[in-house]
Design a protein around this motif. Structure first.
Motif, PDB file in Angstrom:
ATOM      1  N   GLU A   2       8.091   0.978   3.057  1.00  0.00           N
ATOM      2  CA  GLU A   2       8.140   0.545   1.657  1.00  0.00           C
ATOM      3  C   GLU A   2       6.746   0.239   1.117  1.00  0.00           C
ATOM      4  OE1 GLU A   2      10.409  -2.929  -0.825  1.00  0.00           O
ATOM      5  OE2 GLU A   2      11.490  -2.010   0.851  1.00  0.00           O
ATOM      6  N   LEU A   3       5.915  -0.382   1.940  1.00  0.00           N
ATOM      7  CA  LEU A   3       4.543  -0.683   1.536  1.00  0.00           C
ATOM      8  C   LEU A   3       3.760   0.607   1.259  1.00  0.00           C
ATOM      9  CD1 LEU A   3       2.367  -2.872   1.131  1.00  0.00           C
ATOM     10  CD2 LEU A   3       1.870  -2.678   3.568  1.00  0.00           C
ATOM     11  N   SER A  58       2.397   2.245  -2.594  1.00  0.00           N
ATOM     12  CA  SER A  58       0.936   2.134  -2.701  1.00  0.00           C
ATOM     13  C   SER A  58       0.304   3.503  -2.860  1.00  0.00           C
ATOM     14  CB  SER A  58       0.361   1.490  -1.434  1.00  0.00           C
ATOM     15  OG  SER A  58       0.899   0.215  -1.205  1.00  0.00           O
ATOM     16  N   SER A  90      -3.310  -3.438  -1.568  1.00  0.00           N
ATOM     17  CA  SER A  90      -2.848  -4.170  -0.379  1.00  0.00           C
ATOM     18  C   SER A  90      -4.013  -4.995   0.166  1.00  0.00           C
ATOM     19  CB  SER A  90      -2.348  -3.194   0.693  1.00  0.00           C
ATOM     20  OG  SER A  90      -3.425  -2.404   1.179  1.00  0.00           O
TER      21      SER A  90
END
Length: 118
Positions: free
Chosen positions: A11-12, A16, A46
């Motif tokens: 998901e990150l 991104s 991030s």
């Protein structure tokens, strides 16, 4: 291995933008004898342990496929970090390890993503 860990990282990565700031074949800015074996950059927006974006290695495969993570420890900087590998083949993962583990004060441990059971 904990599937939730890989899901959170998926998901990150999906949310991104990958920014490549060191191209494959380019020299490390402080150690020009060290040549990057793959494209290297970070996940925009991030934050990693060093206060910068989470580091990313980009292989020749699917750039959206999280293939492994690297845990690094640096005695000179006195820090540890997590680096994300995207679309990397086993040979590319080995090239990254060879690049990173070339100095005794900096070492990395590769954690490949477990294969999904069918």
């Amino acid at each position: 291995m904990n599937p939730a860990f890989w899901g959170v990282l998926d998901e990150l990565v999906a949310s991104s933008k990958v920014v490549i700031d060191r191209l494959k074949g380019s020299a490390h800015p402080r150690f020009p004898e060290n040549i990057y074996p793959l494209d290297y950059g970070y996940l925009e927006g991030s934050t990693s342990g060093d206060g910068q974006g989470i580091d990313v290695w980009l292989g020749s495969g699917d750039p959206n496929q999280l293939t492994a993570v690297l845990c690094t420890a640096d005695l000179k900087k006195r820090d540890a970090e997590l680096k994300v590998l995207l679309g990397c083949t086993p040979g590319e993962m080995q090239s990254i390890l060879t690049f990173l583990n070339g100095h005794p004060s900096f070492q990395s441990l590769l954690v490949p993503r477990p294969q999904k059971e069918t």
